[in-house]
Each structure stands twice: as structure tokens, then as C-alpha cells.
Design a protein around this motif. Sequence first.
Motif, PDB file in Angstrom:
ATOM      1  N   UNK A  77      12.438 -36.643  -7.072  1.00 51.98           N
ATOM      2  CA  UNK A  77      12.708 -35.224  -7.308  1.00 51.98           C
ATOM      3  C   UNK A  77      13.496 -34.624  -6.204  1.00 51.98           C
ATOM      4  N   UNK A  78      14.517 -33.683  -6.474  1.00 47.29           N
ATOM      5  CA  UNK A  78      15.526 -33.075  -5.575  1.00 47.29           C
ATOM      6  C   UNK A  78      14.557 -32.658  -4.228  1.00 47.29           C
ATOM      7  N   UNK A  84      12.846 -35.689   2.897  1.00 42.60           N
ATOM      8  CA  UNK A  84      13.315 -36.801   3.737  1.00 42.60           C
ATOM      9  C   UNK A  84      14.189 -36.584   4.495  1.00 42.60           C
ATOM     10  N   UNK A  85      15.372 -36.429   3.835  1.00 38.81           N
ATOM     11  CA  UNK A  85      16.482 -36.117   4.532  1.00 38.81           C
ATOM     12  C   UNK A  85      16.521 -35.236   5.939  1.00 38.81           C
ATOM     13  N   UNK A  86      15.676 -34.227   5.626  1.00 40.28           N
ATOM     14  CA  UNK A  86      15.707 -33.345   6.585  1.00 40.28           C
ATOM     15  C   UNK A  86      14.764 -33.612   7.676  1.00 40.28           C
ATOM     16  N   UNK A  98      21.888 -43.722   5.383  1.00 37.78           N
ATOM     17  CA  UNK A  98      22.652 -43.595   4.154  1.00 37.78           C
ATOM     18  C   UNK A  98      21.785 -43.419   2.839  1.00 37.78           C
ATOM     19  N   UNK A  99      22.224 -42.888   1.991  1.00 40.62           N
ATOM     20  CA  UNK A  99      21.573 -42.585   0.691  1.00 40.62           C
ATOM     21  C   UNK A  99      22.210 -43.589  -0.209  1.00 40.62           C
ATOM     22  N   UNK A 100      21.266 -44.392  -0.762  1.00 42.35           N
ATOM     23  CA  UNK A 100      21.895 -45.731  -1.562  1.00 42.35           C
ATOM     24  C   UNK A 100      21.693 -45.625  -2.886  1.00 42.35           C
ATOM     25  N   UNK A 101      22.379 -46.427  -3.587  1.00 42.87           N
ATOM     26  CA  UNK A 101      22.190 -46.694  -4.785  1.00 42.87           C
ATOM     27  C   UNK A 101      21.418 -48.145  -4.880  1.00 42.87           C
TER      28      UNK A 101
END
Length: 152
Positions: A77-78, A84-86, A98-101
Amino acid sequence: MTLDETDKKILRILQQNAKLSHKQIGDAVNRSATPVYERIRKMEEAGVVKGYVALVDHKKVGRSLVVFTAVHLDRHEHEVIKAFEKEIVHAEEVMECYHMTGTDDYLLKVAVRDMDEYQQFIVEKLSRLRNIGTVRSSFVMTEIKHETAFKV
């Protein structure tokens, strides 16, 4: 911003040695210092040049173990992603994120002193973040190529 050939030459020079004076750069691109200064300022204002840094040898500052850590979150979820990123940007061991696919959600480049410090990072920091699913670690044996400059 559209870059012309002179801008690209200036960028190549800055990526190799950002400590050169505007006059030295101007000499290399057949321009005087003032137009070079203005071009660099415009590229900085446009965000083409994001900043200037000193490249540090990680081994010589006691961070000889480099680990690529793949993280898969339990939920997507958003608010989970943003949380997590914060949090991860505050981990001093994490040099890049890096946010990955694909299978993994994030790829972290982690630089630490040794295996004990990496374990401490995993147990005390990463595993305490909410919604961590799986973590896979790949340890760098030898750095073959490390570039910081883009070909422009």
C-alpha cells in the motif's frame, strides 16, 4: 533545459574534476570564464548539476564490506511504501536505495566495516522497519567498475 555541445563539454569536465576554476574550464572549451560561470549556474538552477562531492575510497574510511541488499515488503500500500522510504534514508549504512520492479521491491547498497556491523544493521535497523518481508544479501567480492560520470 536543452544542452548544447559546449554545455556537454563543461559537464564532462566537471564530472572529471569539479575543482577546476571557471577560467580553466573556459580554456578547455574555448570560452572565457564569465560565460562558463553563467552556463554552470544555469545548469545548477535547472537541476542538471545537482551538487558537488568528494569521492571517498570506502575501504580507506573503514567501510570495506559492500553489500547489495534486496528487500521485499509484505504489503504494497502507498503508506507502507512511503513509510519504508522515509525510514531507510536515515540509515547511515545505506549508500544508495532504489525502488525496483520484479521480485524485490528495493535494492540497497550498504557499506559497513565488517560482517558484524552488517548483522547489526539487519537486526537492529532493517528488521525493525514495519512490513519487511524477505531480505536477500549479495556481498561484493571485487569491484570491477565504479563510475560516477555520465557520458553526455
